[in-house]
Design an enzyme around this catalytic site. Structure first.
Site, PDB file in Angstrom:
ATOM      1  N   SER A 155     -11.948  11.788  20.481  1.00 49.80           N
ATOM      2  CA  SER A 155     -11.236  13.061  20.377  1.00 49.80           C
ATOM      3  C   SER A 155     -10.252  12.968  19.196  1.00 49.80           C
ATOM      4  O   SER A 155     -10.669  12.576  18.110  1.00 49.80           O
ATOM      5  CB  SER A 155     -10.538  13.380  21.702  1.00 49.80           C
ATOM      6  OG  SER A 155     -10.077  14.708  21.713  1.00 49.80           O
ATOM      7  N   ASP A 326     -20.197  18.800  25.403  1.00 50.43           N
ATOM      8  CA  ASP A 326     -18.886  19.074  24.794  1.00 50.43           C
ATOM      9  C   ASP A 326     -18.925  20.423  24.095  1.00 50.43           C
ATOM     10  O   ASP A 326     -19.723  20.642  23.194  1.00 50.43           O
ATOM     11  CB  ASP A 326     -18.566  17.956  23.791  1.00 50.43           C
ATOM     12  CG  ASP A 326     -17.102  17.934  23.342  1.00 50.43           C
ATOM     13  OD1 ASP A 326     -16.460  18.993  23.351  1.00 50.43           O
ATOM     14  OD2 ASP A 326     -16.630  16.842  22.996  1.00 50.43           O
ATOM     15  N   HIS A 356     -16.160  17.688  27.058  1.00 54.25           N
ATOM     16  CA  HIS A 356     -15.455  16.808  26.127  1.00 54.25           C
ATOM     17  C   HIS A 356     -14.884  15.566  26.803  1.00 54.25           C
ATOM     18  O   HIS A 356     -14.934  14.464  26.243  1.00 54.25           O
ATOM     19  CB  HIS A 356     -14.344  17.614  25.459  1.00 54.25           C
ATOM     20  CG  HIS A 356     -13.549  16.852  24.454  1.00 54.25           C
ATOM     21  ND1 HIS A 356     -14.100  16.362  23.290  1.00 54.25           N
ATOM     22  CD2 HIS A 356     -12.239  16.484  24.434  1.00 54.25           C
ATOM     23  CE1 HIS A 356     -13.160  15.737  22.598  1.00 54.25           C
ATOM     24  NE2 HIS A 356     -12.036  15.795  23.263  1.00 54.25           N
TER      25      HIS A 356
END
Lengths: 384, 384
Positions: A155, A326, A356
């Site tokens: 991320s 995601d 995600h």
């Protein structure tokens, strides 16, 4: 995490305990300035004689330095990957996990005390991902690391890892980018805008100078987290878990008028819980600073675009992974990275229905690939 | 729209002009109560002798009664479908478009004046989609319509149309549901929660009693709109239009500290514009009431579930359509509707890259299907 201030190197710091280092004054990309920046970090394992076994692990937006349990009692957020005998084997590698500048987990952030004795608050600089890398380069120097065997992150940590590889390709051997992108997209910026606006709208935010007040902008931060959390999970997962159920005995049809508080749907209770958890552990100004940093993310900025920037990291070996469900960092954004790097074997797909957040919950799936392409015995540094 | 109060039926009201009717006192599903509810509506065309040519058109969340231009100067939101010689041919059909209870476009809403001379404000009842249908049934009775030849709507209007078909199947011949679902999903509730929370957080909201104040909760409503608008558009469209561009000469890296206002990314400016447009035309309390109503949407509630509810409308002929890039009302949610109705030919896919808003911008694609299955000469009512 357990906090331990280290003044000398006489005793080695136990694995997974917080340490600090001063990295000097710094002028940010936007022109802001901080004197005497301090970075917090944790380490696992021991740096070998030629400093060839260092691994840098970079956290996500509201993450911290506690990647792995180590000798602390608390689980780490990538315990699935990092530990003695693990994929990133801390018996062989020296793992370093810094807290990002602007965060609230030890490094200098908006809540830190400025030279005038008051918290930085609204005077804290806007920060970019590139700023964070520049400061972490100083940390590496302080630790005696001239080149990382590998830099990994998911991320926002993936954005930080990628920026590392482009800012300092000579200091990165392998770069592992999970559930991230080469540049923040319009949609990511859009969702981020609503989040920072919600925090700033909270009257308790006081333009960022709320540290001496009786209350903090928890409502605004909570809304930001709710928005973000929905984007971190897939529609499918939310529907499977909650659908339209009521929260236990609560009744969403119990409020007669707008002045009444009605009972909640289960998904509302879930998001309230996620919001409350974050509010208890995170600072609103740090959330704004790091969200703005993520909006700023673009490895191609002032470098002739993403393609040219990634091409310039032509000695770095990339592993790029995405979560198939995601919808914030679409797998296609990972394709864009591998399409432009010299050494990268396509996008590894983490198969998870939850969206995600699979970069945390299902990171073990990346283990075999990391083992084969990065950390296998034959490829490991020999200087240990 | 042009407003025209009608006290008698001596002169027919011009097409596309606002009219009002009183439909009496009403107790809402949640227990709230309003005396003397007034509904606003517009009409196009003329009701035929046996009242068999009436068509009900239902607007979306922030929509109004002005579906088609008619004899007014203003374009309507479904001009692509409705007008003289159009798919819904107002030379042959009598089209009625009511403003939903709780809205701010003429029907009784939170800004309306209560018997005590003050706006309802926070005293306005929580409202459900089912409440809106119950009140519109009274409107139909006032207009002398015992059965609608067709009921059509998109987005929340689609939810209203579907609820009409299940609440009063004997009063609906054809039902056209575009970009909607049988019951609001966990994700829709989740995004809605953040929106209403942002409005309630705005200090100008004053718990809903802001009408006599100098300012209104435009910041909170603006954040709600920003969140909603992102969900109305596809990631692909936002990226294609804006990517990471700056807004003209603005520089997102121009803010030194949190206390500075930095320049905007183009997508931020776009969302600011969308927010400002809505704030100028819509009431925050109405936004909360109608968003809550949409959260309440579930045709299967207290009816044994969606399947049983839709089965019960077994004489209604359905046309169900979805936008292929819609990520708020996924096409699979339209599948759920057609899978459980007795008369429905699968989901018609509107092919548009822009997402949910395709139900407005690309509704013309539904024309041939509507013509063939609903409005063709052979199927049209003969009583005209």
């Amino acid at each position: 995490m357990t906090i331990r201030e280290i003044d000398s190197q006489e005793q080695p710091t136990p694995d997974g305990h917080l340490q600090f280092v001063e990295v000097g004054d710094y002028t940010f990309e936007t022109g802001g300035y901080l004197p005497n920046v301090k970075l917090a970090f944790e380490t696992w394992g021991t740096l070998n004689a030629d400093a060839s076994n260092a691994v840098l692990l970079l956290h996500a937006l509201t993450g911290d330095t506690h990647v792995a349990r180590g000798e602390s009692a608390e689980p780490g957020w990538w315990d699935q990957l990092v530990g003695p005998g693990g994929i990133v084997d801390t018996d062989h590698y020296f793992v370093v996990a810094p807290n990002m500048i602007g965060s609230c987990y030890g490094s200098t952030g908006p809540a830190s005390i400025a030279p005038d004795g008051r918290p930085w608050g609204s005077r804290f600089p806007f920060t970019t991902i590139r700023d964070s890398v520049n400061l972490e380069l100083r940390l590496a120097e302080k630790l005696g690391i001239t080149k990382f065997y590998a830099v990994l992150g998911g991320s926002m940590g993936g954005a930080r890892a990628l920026e590392w590889a482009v800012t300092a390709p000579e200091k990165v051997n392998h770069c592992v980018v999970v559930a991230a992108c080469a540049k923040s997209t319009a949609e990511q910026i859009a969702f981020a805008q609503a989040q920072t606006a919600a925090i700033r709208l909270d009257p308790q935010y006081r333009s960022g100078d709320y540290y001496d007040a009786a209350s903090s902008p928890s409502a605004g931060l909570g809304i930001a987290r709710r928005i973000a959390h929905v984007t971190y999970r897939s529609e499918m997962e939310l529907e499977a878990r909650f659908s339209r159920q009521n929260q236990h005995e609560e009744n969403p049809f119990s409020g007669e008028t707008l002045a009444h508080t009605r009972g909640r749907y289960a998904v509302e209770s879930y998001l309230d819980h996620q919001a409350n958890k974050l509010v208890d552990r995170f600072d609103a100004n740090s959330y704004v600073v790091l969200t703005e940093a993520l909006m700023s993310h673009d490895v191609g900025r002032s470098r002739g675009g993403v393609e040219a920037a990634l091409n310039s990291a032509d000695d770095v070996h990339f592993v790029v992974a995405a979560v198939n469900s995601d919808r914030l960092y679409w797998p296609a954004q990972s394709d864009e990275i591998v399409n432009h790097v010299s050494h990268g074997d396509g996008v590894f797909i983490i198969d998870s229905p939850i969206g995600h957040d699979g970069f945390l919950t299902d990171i073990h799936q990346l283990g075999p690939v990391l083992n084969e392409q990065v950390f296998s015995a034959s490829k490991a540094p020999q200087g240990n």
